[in-house]
Write an enzyme that holds these catalytic residues in place. Sequence first.
Site, PDB file in Angstrom:
ATOM      1  N   THR A  71       1.074  -0.905   0.224  1.00 15.24           N
ATOM      2  CA  THR A  71       0.201  -0.237   0.484  1.00 15.24           C
ATOM      3  C   THR A  71       0.947   0.907  -0.362  1.00 15.24           C
ATOM      4  O   THR A  71       0.723   2.164  -0.989  1.00 15.24           O
ATOM      5  CB  THR A  71      -0.534  -0.552   1.692  1.00 15.24           C
ATOM      6  OG1 THR A  71      -1.605  -1.321   1.150  1.00 15.24           O
ATOM      7  CG2 THR A  71      -1.342   1.236   1.040  1.00 15.24           C
ATOM      8  N   ASN A 159      -5.838 -10.917  -6.475  1.00 14.44           N
ATOM      9  CA  ASN A 159      -5.704 -11.951  -5.375  1.00 14.44           C
ATOM     10  C   ASN A 159      -6.808 -12.431  -5.363  1.00 14.44           C
ATOM     11  O   ASN A 159      -6.176 -13.203  -4.844  1.00 14.44           O
ATOM     12  CB  ASN A 159      -5.442 -10.682  -4.446  1.00 14.44           C
ATOM     13  CG  ASN A 159      -6.616  -9.356  -4.669  1.00 14.44           C
ATOM     14  OD1 ASN A 159      -6.534  -9.294  -5.994  1.00 14.44           O
ATOM     15  ND2 ASN A 159      -7.173  -8.810  -3.516  1.00 14.44           N
ATOM     16  N   GLN A 187       0.758  -9.997  -5.703  1.00 12.70           N
ATOM     17  CA  GLN A 187       0.959 -11.600  -5.718  1.00 12.70           C
ATOM     18  C   GLN A 187       1.537 -12.056  -6.703  1.00 12.70           C
ATOM     19  O   GLN A 187       1.297 -13.773  -7.044  1.00 12.70           O
ATOM     20  CB  GLN A 187      -0.607 -12.065  -6.383  1.00 12.70           C
ATOM     21  CG  GLN A 187      -1.858 -11.482  -4.951  1.00 12.70           C
ATOM     22  CD  GLN A 187      -2.209 -11.940  -3.602  1.00 12.70           C
ATOM     23  OE1 GLN A 187      -2.091 -13.055  -3.986  1.00 12.70           O
ATOM     24  NE2 GLN A 187      -2.741 -11.225  -3.097  1.00 12.70           N
ATOM     25  N   SER A 207       4.674  -7.040  -1.665  1.00 15.38           N
ATOM     26  CA  SER A 207       4.864  -6.856   0.075  1.00 15.38           C
ATOM     27  C   SER A 207       5.844  -7.915   0.184  1.00 15.38           C
ATOM     28  O   SER A 207       5.236  -9.360  -0.518  1.00 15.38           O
ATOM     29  CB  SER A 207       2.374  -7.100  -0.019  1.00 15.38           C
ATOM     30  OG  SER A 207       2.728  -7.202   1.342  1.00 15.38           O
ATOM     31  N   HIS A 209       4.564 -10.143   2.854  1.00 14.93           N
ATOM     32  CA  HIS A 209       3.570 -11.103   3.803  1.00 14.93           C
ATOM     33  C   HIS A 209       2.863 -11.380   3.617  1.00 14.93           C
ATOM     34  O   HIS A 209       1.823 -12.904   3.488  1.00 14.93           O
ATOM     35  CB  HIS A 209       2.983  -9.999   5.495  1.00 14.93           C
ATOM     36  CG  HIS A 209       1.594  -9.283   4.404  1.00 14.93           C
ATOM     37  ND1 HIS A 209       0.282  -9.899   4.085  1.00 14.93           N
ATOM     38  CD2 HIS A 209       1.777  -7.984   4.064  1.00 14.93           C
ATOM     39  CE1 HIS A 209      -0.124  -8.602   4.507  1.00 14.93           C
ATOM     40  NE2 HIS A 209      -0.346  -8.068   3.357  1.00 14.93           N
ATOM     41  N   THR A 245      14.508   5.380   9.732  1.00 17.61           N
ATOM     42  CA  THR A 245      15.286   4.159  10.303  1.00 17.61           C
ATOM     43  C   THR A 245      14.327   2.818   9.594  1.00 17.61           C
ATOM     44  O   THR A 245      13.369   2.972  10.123  1.00 17.61           O
ATOM     45  CB  THR A 245      15.638   4.095  11.698  1.00 17.61           C
ATOM     46  OG1 THR A 245      15.990   5.222  12.223  1.00 17.61           O
ATOM     47  CG2 THR A 245      16.964   3.591  12.070  1.00 17.61           C
ATOM     48  N   CYS A 334     -18.516 -10.127   3.609  1.00 19.77           N
ATOM     49  CA  CYS A 334     -20.004  -9.940   4.349  1.00 19.77           C
ATOM     50  C   CYS A 334     -19.960  -8.908   4.747  1.00 19.77           C
ATOM     51  O   CYS A 334     -19.310  -8.967   6.146  1.00 19.77           O
ATOM     52  CB  CYS A 334     -19.901 -11.311   4.809  1.00 19.77           C
ATOM     53  SG  CYS A 334     -19.806 -13.008   3.790  1.00 19.77           S
TER      54      CYS A 334
HETATM   55  N1  PLP Z   1      -2.397  -5.512  -4.626  1.00 19.24           N
HETATM   56  C1  PLP Z   1      -3.160  -6.600  -3.681  1.00 19.24           C
HETATM   57  C2  PLP Z   1      -2.855  -6.783  -5.295  1.00 19.24           C
HETATM   58  C3  PLP Z   1      -2.836  -7.296  -2.542  1.00 19.24           C
HETATM   59  O1  PLP Z   1      -3.182  -8.641  -2.960  1.00 19.24           O
HETATM   60  C4  PLP Z   1      -2.626  -6.706  -1.929  1.00 19.24           C
HETATM   61  C5  PLP Z   1      -2.827  -7.040  -0.187  1.00 19.24           C
HETATM   62  O2  PLP Z   1      -4.178  -7.885  -0.098  1.00 19.24           O
HETATM   63  C6  PLP Z   1      -1.719  -5.506  -1.297  1.00 19.24           C
HETATM   64  C7  PLP Z   1      -1.838  -4.859  -2.710  1.00 19.24           C
HETATM   65  C8  PLP Z   1      -1.881  -4.819  -0.040  1.00 19.24           C
HETATM   66  O3  PLP Z   1      -0.754  -5.165   0.294  1.00 19.24           O
HETATM   67  P1  PLP Z   1      -0.123  -4.541   1.605  1.00 19.24           P
HETATM   68  O4  PLP Z   1      -1.181  -5.568   2.697  1.00 19.24           O
HETATM   69  O5  PLP Z   1       1.389  -5.241   1.878  1.00 19.24           O
HETATM   70  O6  PLP Z   1      -0.666  -3.187   2.410  1.00 19.24           O
END
Ligand code: PLP
Length: 756
Positions: A71, A159, A187, A207, A209, A245, A334
């Site tokens: 993000t 995603n 993704q 990203s 995570h 940092t 939902c």
């Molecule tokens: N873009 C896509 C395609 C994602 O799947 C996600 C996370 O769900 C994001 C952006 C946002 O990533 P982050 O959680 O690292 O801000």
Amino acid sequence: MEIYLDANATTPVLPQARAAALSVMAEAFGNPSSIHGSGLRARAVLDEARATARRVLGASTGRLLFTSGATEGIQTAVLSALTALRRRRDTGESLPPQLLYGATEHKAVPEALKHWNALLGLHLKVVAIPVGLDGRHDLAWLREQAPQAGLVCTMAANNETGVISDLDGIAEALQGSPALWLVDGVQALGKLALDLDRRPIDYAPFSGHKLYAPKGIGMLYVRDGAPFTPLIAGGGQEGALRSGTENMAGIAALGAVLKALESGEVFASAQRLAERRERLAAALRDAFPGVVFNAPFALSLPTTLNVSVPGLSAKLLLDLFDAAGLRVSGGSACGASRAQPSYVLEAMGLPAWRTAAAVRLSFGGADADTTLDEACRRLRACGESLRASCQIPSADEAPRHAERLTRFVVDGACCYVVADEASRRAVVIDPLPELTERLAQWMRCRGIALAAVLDTHSHGDHASSAPALRAAAKDLLAPEAQGHRVDALGWPLDQDRLALGALRLSRLATPGHTEDATAYLLHEGETLRAAFVGDTVMPGALGRSDFTVSAPLAFGPSLKTLAERVGADVTLLPGHDYDDRFATTLAIESLAQPLLDGVLRGRLSAEAFAAEKAELERDLPPTEYQTMACGARVACARAAERVEMSAAELRTALRGAVAPVLVDVREDYEVRLSPTGELAPESVPLSTLLNALPRWSALPADAPVIFFCRSGNRSAQAAKALRRFGHAQAWSLEGGLALWDAEKISAPADGLAFAI
Ligand code: PLP
């Protein structure tokens, strides 16, 4: 053991990544900007992580900065591109008039575009690039529009569906366009070669995570020569591109993941992943006949399966999978009372039922093969459980038990089945189009004949689904239902009662909400058990009377008639129940609704009632949900009281002088997959709660009734419903079985065990 199949939402942290993070926290903890030994050790970790990332991304040139996540990377890229556009405008240049983004893009992209477009005062048009049924961008459209675009944003892989974009096709469509190009690589990281050196991509956010690194770490690639404006200014870290940092634990962990990816030892090959998808797909087909895959396998990441099952809602599938210890995601978000269809599947033009019922299973490249095998076994067990509880057709012919009253709810609208087990006949009241197949299956599997399909009123905004239900249940129609002619609401002509064994339905005209509004009274022998009142009286509301088919002057007298014929304390079953209250009585509603009280006590004449009601409805928007125009709420009815009981309090209650009644309100198909063991609660699924409310409310006042379910949500509804029925000792186990299980692990000496 839980099986995690939600890798597109986030992933666990790889052991190598955990070790790397711990090591920089424990040993190489220095600040990489310091020039002493501690700092230099940290700097070496940072440099190595970046070098690995460059190799993995095929980005030997350009800038690669560490961010907090995608993000932030998206914000930085959009800010950079839009600032450059603004500078051009400030020097008098004319700008391309639009900013483009793929219609299935993650919300971070269009929201960032709109945000910075407004904040920088650009006011360019922000336009979605259409996608086809296969989820891919419409390249002909893009080719035509790109010359008028200042920035084009297209994700590498989606995603929700896993659909892989045709990046080379997009690059070709952008040729000659002045647009900068952002590719969201979240993704795709670790699953597709992005080859950034080769492609004319200006910005690519990633990203950590989503690829086995912790949350809070990400990367942004910026092509050499692409405009750049820092989002965060300060101490000049990351070459002054991103101050602050560095998140060294995150960077070290991400570096370790990327190293593992390079080594080829931890992550499965694309071919192995495709084989695993085939295994999961086969298990899904076995478990759920008719399952459809919402994205073509040939064009999607092998790790993402987006599916819809005819007749099964996303909510049902999520509860079912959760009971089996399979963690998956709704393909759609939902909301509290209404499932929002997935905008991604909507953009692809899939039919509404598929966009609303979609569920996503996503696994990771580092998941063990045995985990996938266990996932397949559990998926098949889910199918068995649905068959055994009548949700989907089964070869087993033995008719199942039918509760007298079963309630189905769709977006707050209620449909009821009244069944008599002895005569094996049922009446459906207020059928809903979304339930047609489910209702037919419900009766077929119980060997129940359909005696009638009734509506409490003509709905005004949509045709009744009664004909569709009669057609779907043609083989189940009771003999008299085949021959009989019925009126517009489904009542058999020339009959004043409908018999279902010892049960009997009669009708009572209650014009008001509509001219034809009718209540159905359910008698057992001589006793009036309940009244199905449609939208005449609902929990916290009286039905609207401002439709063209309404009869406002008749409404007040109808309420009085209802009071005379039904009485203050008989259960009223409403046509809408927005606040999960299940049932009500005139006595309860009179306390909550002054207008109702006024007319019942004779304080308001029919005219005065109609005038006050019109005043209430004057500024009422057409409906809360355009789909259901009948039952808009005129008073907020949500109870604020707390019904939750903690696990510790439950333990105390179990040792108390009065033994509590424990009630599991999960549906049969969930209980089958995760029984509650020796605690042996009564099982009363929420859909049949109405049958038991009178019995529990007759218990001694100090007898606690404690409900539980998976998360504490449905059990809280049950507890509130019972309290409204006058039993104050109604409770819900806080956090549900999920937290009780965790508590059990932390307090094993107690001797109580839910085997979940
Ligand atoms: N873009 C896509 C395609 C994602 O799947 C996600 C996370 O769900 C994001 C952006 C946002 O990533 P982050 O959680 O690292 O801000």
